[in-house]
Design an enzyme around this catalytic site. Structure first.
Site, PDB file in Angstrom:
ATOM      1  CD  GLN A 176      -3.100  -0.688   0.120  1.00  0.00           C
ATOM      2  OE1 GLN A 176      -2.808  -0.640  -1.071  1.00  0.00           O
ATOM      3  NE2 GLN A 176      -4.320  -0.449   0.568  1.00  0.00           N
TER       4      GLN A 176
ATOM      5  CG  ASN B 167      10.522  -5.672  -0.037  1.00  0.00           C
ATOM      6  OD1 ASN B 167      10.743  -4.523  -0.454  1.00  0.00           O
ATOM      7  ND2 ASN B 167       9.559  -6.427  -0.539  1.00  0.00           N
TER       8      ASN B 167
ATOM      9  CG  LEU C 187      18.277  -7.501   3.183  1.00  0.00           C
ATOM     10  CD1 LEU C 187      19.679  -7.522   3.770  1.00  0.00           C
ATOM     11  CD2 LEU C 187      18.052  -6.248   2.353  1.00  0.00           C
TER      12      LEU C 187
ATOM     13  N   GLY D 119      18.671 -12.737   3.933  1.00  0.00           N
ATOM     14  CA  GLY D 119      18.255 -12.573   5.321  1.00  0.00           C
ATOM     15  C   GLY D 119      17.594 -11.233   5.571  1.00  0.00           C
TER      16      GLY D 119
ATOM     17  CG  ASP E  36       2.207 -11.366   5.343  1.00  0.00           C
ATOM     18  OD1 ASP E  36       2.571 -10.190   5.476  1.00  0.00           O
ATOM     19  OD2 ASP E  36       1.415 -11.747   4.463  1.00  0.00           O
TER      20      ASP E  36
END
Length: 311
Positions: A170, A192, A221, A225, A253
């Site tokens: 969003q 991310n 990432l 990680g 999530d």
């Protein structure tokens, strides 16, 4: 700890096309595109950012309250959540709409065409919080209704409730000012690496400036990680590798759920992120965002193998 998980509650309808889209789309006729793909059937999965985070938290022994909206087709999903022992008090029913739904068709080259109907997600959750909270409380504002993503951070700050802001899909629906206000005073901004660049572009704030407004930057990432930045300190948390990654959808999530579980246990953010890595690994090893299962024994075995500890 009382956990509030705000975001979307959705149904993912997955279809497979036994061919390649490119064989049926004529580049010189793209301006009058009219195609029909005969699929191999349809599978329906429970999903949505809030639903996925809450599902993983339930596997980890937590009972978060989902804040969101669902439509008239929500009954099977509601039954699933009740079976997990999760309360439904925070999910507003919008009978005039269907539950938010993603319609995803994948071809044999792993190309995807997706249609998303926000449905009931067009409405804010409208949850009435208690006048006072007994014990520890924390929230996460994940992608969902835009009004909720603006108003809930303001409420959490006023109520003194620490929260993670997770704008995700969003980002483009929020203005730069709205995002900057939601980030200001948050416990952490979780994205991310690509999303972080979008946030920087939208807000006009540098990474260093964002760190002055939030307690931490938690940046996932992918296979590398995650990176936890707090002030001048940065900690790299490795990914937990699996024998065969079947589906990365929902891994973010699951990571957030593990992160929240660690915070519930009083762990520092970088240690809590280790739980996020373990939880995400269980997710990517299965197709679908809520199709994986694990016991606490399974979880601790993986945590011990990769990080030398258990919870």
């Amino acid at each position: 700890m009382q956990l509030y998980v705000s975001g979307s509650v959705a149904l993912d309808r997955i279809m497979n096309f036994p061919g390649k889209f490119s064989d049926h789309i004529l580049p010189d006729k793209i301006h009058i595109l009219n195609v029909c793909f005969l699929v191999d059937g349809l599978c329906e999965f429970f999903g949505g950012t809030a639903g996925n985070i809450a599902y993983n938290l339930a596997l980890l022994g937590e009972k978060p309250l989902i804040l969101g909206c669902a439509g008239r087709d929500f009954a099977p999903y509601a039954e699933r959540l009740r079976g997990l022992g999760l309360p439904l008090d925070g999910i507003r029913s919008v009978e005039s709409q269907f539950t938010a739904g993603a319609y995803i068709t994948t071809d044999q080259a792993d190309n995807q065409i997706t249609g998303f109907n926000p449905g009931a997600m067009r409405e804010p959750c409208g949850y009435r919080f208690p006048d006072r909270h007994d014990g520890s409380v924390m929230g996460i504002v994940s992608p969902g209704n835009v009004q909720d993503m603006v108003e809930l951070p303001a409420y959490f700050k006023k109520a003194g409730i620490p929260y993670i802001f997770d704008p995700g899909q969003q980002i483009t629906a929020l203005t730069g000012e709205q995002m900057a206000q939601a980030i200001e005073g948050s416990f952490a901004l979780c994205t991310n690496d690509y999303e972080l660049e979008l946030v920087i572009k939208a807000t006009g704030l540098s990474r260093a400036e964002l760190l002055k407004r939030t307690g931490a930057l938690v940046t996932t990432l992918g296979e590398e990680g995650s990176l936890i930045a707090q002030g001048a300190q940065e900690t790299r948390v490795p990914v937990v590798k699996v024998d065969k990654a079947l589906d990365p959808t929902g891994a973010g999530d699951a990571y957030r759920a593990g992160l929240l579980k660690g915070l519930c246990l009083g762990e520092p953010l970088a240690k809590a992120a280790e739980l996020g890595s373990v939880c995400a690994a269980f997710c990517v090893a299965s197709k679908g965002t809520q199709e994986h299962r694990f016991s606490m024994e399974d979880f601790n075995a993986s945590l011990s193998a990769h990080f030398g500890r258990s919870i």
